[in-house]
Write an enzyme that holds these catalytic residues in place. Sequence first.
Site, PDB file in Angstrom:
ATOM      1  N   LYS A   1       0.405  14.455   1.657  1.00 23.74           N
ATOM      2  CA  LYS A   1      -0.899  14.772   1.088  1.00 23.74           C
ATOM      3  C   LYS A   1      -1.062  16.281   0.851  1.00 23.74           C
ATOM      4  O   LYS A   1      -2.005  16.734   0.242  1.00 23.74           O
ATOM      5  CB  LYS A   1      -2.008  14.226   1.979  1.00 23.74           C
ATOM      6  CG  LYS A   1      -2.073  12.686   1.978  1.00 23.74           C
ATOM      7  CD  LYS A   1      -3.142  12.178   2.925  1.00 23.74           C
ATOM      8  CE  LYS A   1      -3.251  10.658   2.982  1.00 23.74           C
ATOM      9  NZ  LYS A   1      -3.996  10.055   1.849  1.00 23.74           N
TER      10      LYS A   1
ATOM     11  N   HIS B   1       0.789  -1.236   0.000  1.00 25.97           N
ATOM     12  CA  HIS B   1       0.000   0.000   0.000  1.00 25.97           C
ATOM     13  C   HIS B   1       0.810   1.268   0.000  1.00 25.97           C
ATOM     14  O   HIS B   1       0.243   2.364  -0.003  1.00 25.97           O
ATOM     15  CB  HIS B   1      -0.927   0.036   1.218  1.00 25.97           C
ATOM     16  CG  HIS B   1      -2.172  -0.771   1.048  1.00 25.97           C
ATOM     17  ND1 HIS B   1      -3.305  -0.269   0.473  1.00 25.97           N
ATOM     18  CD2 HIS B   1      -2.449  -2.047   1.357  1.00 25.97           C
ATOM     19  CE1 HIS B   1      -4.241  -1.200   0.450  1.00 25.97           C
ATOM     20  NE2 HIS B   1      -3.735  -2.297   0.986  1.00 25.97           N
TER      21      HIS B   1
ATOM     22  N   THR C   1      -8.414   6.594  -2.635  1.00 25.73           N
ATOM     23  CA  THR C   1      -9.769   6.134  -2.946  1.00 25.73           C
ATOM     24  C   THR C   1     -10.749   7.287  -2.771  1.00 25.73           C
ATOM     25  O   THR C   1     -11.810   7.296  -3.387  1.00 25.73           O
ATOM     26  CB  THR C   1     -10.198   4.959  -2.038  1.00 25.73           C
ATOM     27  OG1 THR C   1      -9.851   5.274  -0.682  1.00 25.73           O
ATOM     28  CG2 THR C   1      -9.520   3.669  -2.460  1.00 25.73           C
TER      29      THR C   1
ATOM     30  N   LYS D   1     -14.339   8.437  -4.890  1.00 21.52           N
ATOM     31  CA  LYS D   1     -15.647   8.764  -4.309  1.00 21.52           C
ATOM     32  C   LYS D   1     -16.136  10.113  -4.823  1.00 21.52           C
ATOM     33  O   LYS D   1     -17.309  10.283  -5.155  1.00 21.52           O
ATOM     34  CB  LYS D   1     -15.557   8.819  -2.777  1.00 21.52           C
ATOM     35  CG  LYS D   1     -15.116   7.526  -2.123  1.00 21.52           C
ATOM     36  CD  LYS D   1     -14.738   7.751  -0.638  1.00 21.52           C
ATOM     37  CE  LYS D   1     -13.962   6.578  -0.084  1.00 21.52           C
ATOM     38  NZ  LYS D   1     -13.327   6.889   1.229  1.00 21.52           N
TER      39      LYS D   1
HETATM   40  C1  LIG Z   1     -12.059   7.079   1.534  1.00 20.67           C
HETATM   41  C2  LIG Z   1     -11.635   7.481   2.880  1.00 20.67           C
HETATM   42  C3  LIG Z   1     -10.289   7.741   3.132  1.00 20.67           C
HETATM   43  C4  LIG Z   1      -9.225   7.675   2.063  1.00 20.67           C
HETATM   44  O1  LIG Z   1      -9.119   8.941   1.472  1.00 20.67           O
HETATM   45  P1  LIG Z   1      -7.861   9.332   0.569  1.00 20.67           P
HETATM   46  O2  LIG Z   1      -8.267  10.643   0.029  1.00 20.67           O
HETATM   47  O3  LIG Z   1      -7.742   8.283  -0.489  1.00 20.67           O
HETATM   48  O4  LIG Z   1      -6.674   9.397   1.459  1.00 20.67           O
HETATM   49  C5  LIG Z   1      -9.932   8.137   4.403  1.00 20.67           C
HETATM   50  N1  LIG Z   1     -10.847   8.250   5.395  1.00 20.67           N
HETATM   51  C6  LIG Z   1     -12.152   8.019   5.179  1.00 20.67           C
HETATM   52  C7  LIG Z   1     -13.103   8.189   6.293  1.00 20.67           C
HETATM   53  C8  LIG Z   1     -12.590   7.616   3.916  1.00 20.67           C
HETATM   54  O5  LIG Z   1     -13.889   7.379   3.716  1.00 20.67           O
END
Ligand SMILES: *Cc1c(COP(=O)(O)O)cnc(C)c1O
Length: 806
Positions: free
Chosen positions: A549, A355, A651, A655
């Site tokens: 990030k 990962h 991820t 979304k």
């Molecule tokens: C999807 C999700 C993440 C991952 O977010 P990234 O932008 O890919 O780091 C982290 N926390 C929550 C609560 C999520 O739903």
Amino acid sequence: MFENKDTFKATFLDRLVSMHGKEVQETTPSDQYQTLGCMVREFISSSWVNTTDFYEENESKQVYYLSMEFLLGKQLKNNLLSLGVYSICKEGLMELGIDMEQLEGKEPDAGLGNGGLGRLAADFMDSLASLNMPGHGCGIRYKYGLFEQKIMDGYQIEVPDYWLKEGNVWEIRKSDQAFEVRFGGEVHMREANGDLFFEHINYEPVIAVPYDMPMVGYHNETVNTLRLWSAESIMKDFELSELSNHNYHKIVEYKRRTEEISEFLYPDDSTEEGRVLRLKQQYFLVSASLQSIVSRYKKVHQDLKEFSNKIAIHTNDTHPVLAIPELMRILMDEEGFSWKDAWEITSNTISYTNHTILSEALETWPIELFRTLLPRIYMIVEEINERFCRDLWKKFPSNWDKISDLAIIADNQIRMAHLAVVGSHYVNGVSKLHSNILKNQLMKDFASIMPNKFTNKTNGISHRRWLLVANSCLAGTITEAIGSSWINNPTALQNLTNFSNDRGFQEDIAKVKAYNKQNLANWIYKDSGVVVDPSSIFDVHIKRMHAYKRQLLNVFHIIDLYRRIKADPNLVITPRTFIFGGKAAPSYHLAKDIVKLINTVADIVNQDKTIRDQIKVVFIKNYGVSDAERIIPATDVSEQISTASKEASGTGNMKFMMNGALTIGTHDGANIEIAEAAGFENLFLFGLKPEEVLRYYAEGNYIVREVYNQDPRLIYILDQFINGPLSKEKADFKSIYYSLLNHDEYFVLKDFSSYVETQNKVAHAYVNQEEWLKKSIINIANSGYFSSDRTIKEYGEEIWKIKPMR
Ligand SMILES: *Cc1c(COP(=O)(O)O)cnc(C)c1O
């Protein structure tokens, strides 16, 4: 009990009173939630038992997904929708004067994860069940989930998250299926008839008790199992007193030592303390899960030689990689297999997902600590290492450097990623870019000797949770346009492409977004007292707080924009609301300083009347799954601005895309694949390319001062930290200042100019709503590929070799 509204209402009222021993009018929303949850679990139970029986009768191959994290969030709405009874319940409750949303809000978020890795595991559970695939999860039932984040005076404060306070309606404790896990002690070797036998003595036993949670498939009656293990001390009193020599204090100590194993989830943290406990947790998860898997296997099948044809075990990152030596131990010490046969079975059973390439996140354990805690497992790891190094010697005679680079044990450390690669039959990255970096850089030498092991499985998200559940308005609008086939086949979202120029459909999409933004604005006001304008651009950066990030880059843009507005009272910009959310690991000081910085900038900007509300900054505290579900549907701009090459996939980016936000992002992780799917003209990529970043690292020729000296905006912004209003804070933003000017490991300054330019394009593009909506629709239309259904199908076909059933 869910056949129709009336039977539902009658059963619900009956249960409500009998469960809580109060008059209906006296019950609280929390009581009502408990009751409905219990009803649903009961309703699920026959399908749950049937699913397990069905898999056993068919002797179908099963996959077990081992993960230290399952970031589940809430289950109720998901389960009701999957069972097809959501509207019956909602309407029934309404007639009883009960608000479904308020009731749903009473379910605690199961925060058994830090972020993306844990949420991925949860979305995979959803897809496995919805695709009728025989797949289960194994994890730890942490008593405390990831800490609750409070903000005091702008600072992050961590508070324990006791999510089990009111119990967990979804779980079933199965104490009859408990297993013993052994720590410490010594190993005695014995020879008999030319065979070696190993006996583990003087160990400390811990009992792993499973709590099973149903993972409900969408409209298909499949209910898989997520098994979460809880650590307990041995239960029989006489054993307890034997163990502790009748010493009461020793018994208390022992109870504390065992129970703390499943007490809390470790924050994702590079400088963690108390690492012994973390290693204990890992072995606890792995040993309990493997004993349980083998025992179940033996109930159904005759011959353990066939194990790898009937069982696949997947390790989510290196955390559960002790599954390799543990399966070896069980097969050899308990089942009498030879090393060779045990190795064949083990390596054909286990697969591993990497990962991250962040070097501080690649796990290693000091030999001493490891051997003391897990003496037999250490012996097995040592043997795996020796055999592997002997093979290497044949391939690279006398090349000591290469052999020690690749060895599992070196420099007094056990390298878990190396163990994972050697002991698995597949190793995958989580986006095309990340898998290529693994294969061609980080694990280049491994890939050259085992080229067929390395593969890519681009991450995905559950389109059911992230669209159907989280954004029912948008889901409804989509279904009106193209029908509901996308729910079972998310690539059918493609059909929306035909509507991208349709003014009527664009208007519908705009209305949904406006509605979601208004809701979020109301919620923000309740949560933090900040008034935000729902017609402004909602620009959202929600994810764990981490330097890579680059929340800082976003803040730099805000400070620059604020300066521009202040400098020119006539300047009119496209109004923007910058929304942040995310937790910083408790000992990650820089990340915590960034939380404080965002809150400080928010205070300054939000209180400044002279900028006429053109920008607002909001930090949403305690970001978790339920917040994501509320925020993402209301987002216009999705911030995915990690330093190129650093975000393995992401991820969150998927979304947002699925909910019609446009991405401003770097050429990193899955952003690239999102751009390829939606078309580069439909999002905003900027900044250094991954190969440029990697070249700078390799050559060490990024000179921060050069970039800084040439850009007056950067000089101004950084000056704020030491001379401007930001320096007047009690907070010490100097650490941020120096980390950037000395090193800038994540190229914040280097990418600043490109980012600001691109943000200006975003602002400009937003003004042309027709074009914007068209891009938004095209993003939604192409988001089906990023459903975890696609990801899970790929894992099933190519790695696990399991098929959908029924
Ligand atoms: C999807 C999700 C993440 C991952 O977010 P990234 O932008 O890919 O780091 C982290 N926390 C929550 C609560 C999520 O739903």
